[in-house]
Enzyme design. Structure first.
Site, PDB file in Angstrom:
ATOM      1  N   ALA A 122      24.760 -30.117  32.473  1.00  0.00           N
ATOM      2  CA  ALA A 122      23.530 -30.648  32.562  1.00  0.00           C
ATOM      3  C   ALA A 122      22.535 -29.552  31.138  1.00  0.00           C
ATOM      4  CB  ALA A 122      22.936 -30.913  34.037  1.00  0.00           C
ATOM      5  N   HIS A 123      21.160 -30.071  32.212  1.00  0.00           N
ATOM      6  CA  HIS A 123      19.920 -29.613  31.205  1.00  0.00           C
ATOM      7  C   HIS A 123      19.507 -28.381  31.991  1.00  0.00           C
ATOM      8  CE1 HIS A 123      17.032 -32.499  34.772  1.00  0.00           C
ATOM      9  NE2 HIS A 123      17.932 -31.770  34.878  1.00  0.00           N
ATOM     10  N   ASN A 124      19.327 -27.820  31.261  1.00  0.00           N
ATOM     11  CA  ASN A 124      18.710 -25.803  31.604  1.00  0.00           C
ATOM     12  C   ASN A 124      19.394 -25.297  32.416  1.00  0.00           C
ATOM     13  OD1 ASN A 124      15.509 -27.741  31.647  1.00  0.00           O
ATOM     14  ND2 ASN A 124      15.535 -25.043  31.571  1.00  0.00           N
ATOM     15  N   GLN A 168      12.611 -34.816  27.637  1.00  0.00           N
ATOM     16  CA  GLN A 168      13.709 -34.304  27.080  1.00  0.00           C
ATOM     17  C   GLN A 168      13.331 -33.189  26.030  1.00  0.00           C
ATOM     18  OE1 GLN A 168      16.088 -33.300  30.561  1.00  0.00           O
ATOM     19  NE2 GLN A 168      13.843 -34.631  31.009  1.00  0.00           N
TER      20      GLN A 168
END
Length: 340
Positions: free
Chosen positions: A241-243, A200
């Site tokens: 969470a991511h993005n 990441q």
């Protein structure tokens, strides 16, 4: 700190009824207030306390019609709750302003800059090449990684962790235990049934005027940025969470989880324990009721949904009404079947 009713009224642009020179030195609930306290009345069900309170002054609506005499001085404003919130903000700012200087031991890395009038608590750590604005408060045991940017007037409470490359705007508040920039949950399944970690390499970006509650985590993007837009308020124990991208002035209550790459609109209200799947979009001004599971894109602005899976709020209430009657309906069906 002690103030006169007149000074408070001037600050709130309110109109005084009663003793404008009465002094207050503390804030209190209207039902518990004693002499020297300032209280407020916004909920009509608390109006009886107005006539018995020991408060020296009470903030009330400019439309309130008194039913009995009141001993406290009244400060009439258009919105008592908002006005009292303004006072609390001033009070909190005054308390934070008392924290100044640098406690030891603490650390700041090479190439890092921090503006004037800042506070760094003991055992705080600032990595290399960080850019930190003026009037920033960094409480004990805060970790700030390399290449982090923090705007003016931001407060970071004890034990928060900001991973490298995180960007935080001005006038933000990060409460104890916040983690910004930890790895997103990215693992690629392998032919043998194992999982391979997907690095990441993105970051987290918070715009201005954002509040993040205690022990909330916001993951860095796989690539690019996880973004929280201006004015958004996030409660304790939220996982983003991511993005993910959260729009402006959205509020998210505790224990909500938002999966990767979801896009939340502006001015949304996400209640507690909501789950939102990844890669969907939620339109502006959407309201999601508590304990709902959102599994598909919401396209229409102003939609109100609830349930798991979530659907239209009013339809959900009607469905719940029918659900509660299912045992009775079953008995009626069985009786009709026996009769036939």
């Amino acid at each position: 700190m002690e103030f006169t009713v007149q000074q408070i009224a001037d600050l709130l642009q309110g109109v005084i009824e009663g003793d404008n020179l009465a002094k207050v030195s503390t804030l209190a609930k209207i039902e518990e207030a004693q002499t020297g306290a300032l209280a407020f009345l916004s909920n009509p069900k608390y109006e009886p306390y107005l006539y018995t309170t020991g408060a020296s002054a009470v903030i009330v609506s400019d439309k309130l019609e008194l039913k009995k005499p009141v001993s406290a001085a009244l400060i009439r404003v258009s919105d008592p709750y908002s006005s009292f919130s303004t006072l609390l903000q001033y009070y909190q700012a005054a308390l934070l302003a008392s924290k100044t200087g640098v406690e030891e031991p603490c650390f700041i890395g090479s190439g890092s800059e921090i503006g004037e009038d800042h506070y760094r608590g003991a055992f705080s750590y600032i990595g290399a090449n960080c850019k930190i604005g003026t009037n920033v408060r960094i409480f004990p045991q805060v970790y700030i990684g390399d290449n982090v940017t923090i705007g003016d007037n931001t407060t970071i409470f004890a034990g928060a962790k900001l991973y490298s490359n995180t960007i935080v705007g001005s006038n933000c508040t990060l409460h104890a235990g916040v983690v910004l920039g930890s790895d997103g949950f990215g693992f690629a399944p392998q032919p043998d049934g194992s999982y391979k970690m997907v690095p990441q390499i993105g970051n987290v970006v918070l715009e201005d005027d954002i509040s993040i509650g205690a022990n909330t985590t916001i993951d860095c993007a796989t690539m690019g940025s996880t973004i929280i837009r201006q004015g958004t308020k996030i409660d304790n124990l939220v996982q983003i969470a991511h993005n993910v991208e959260v729009g402006k002035h959205t509020v998210i209550a505790a224990q909500t989880g938002i999966s990767g790459s979801a896009k939340i609109g502006n001015h949304c209200v996400i209640a507690g324990q909501v789950g939102i799947v990844g890669h969907i979009t939620i339109a502006d001004r959407t309201t999601v009721g508590a304990q709902s599971g959102v599994g598909k894109t919401i396209k229409k602005s102003g939609t109100i949904i609830q349930g798991s899976p979530a659907f239209d709020y009013k339809q959900n209430l009607r469905a719940l009404t029918v659900f509660r009657k299912l045992p009775e309906l079953q008995r009626e069906i069985e009786a009709l079947r026996d009769r036939i």
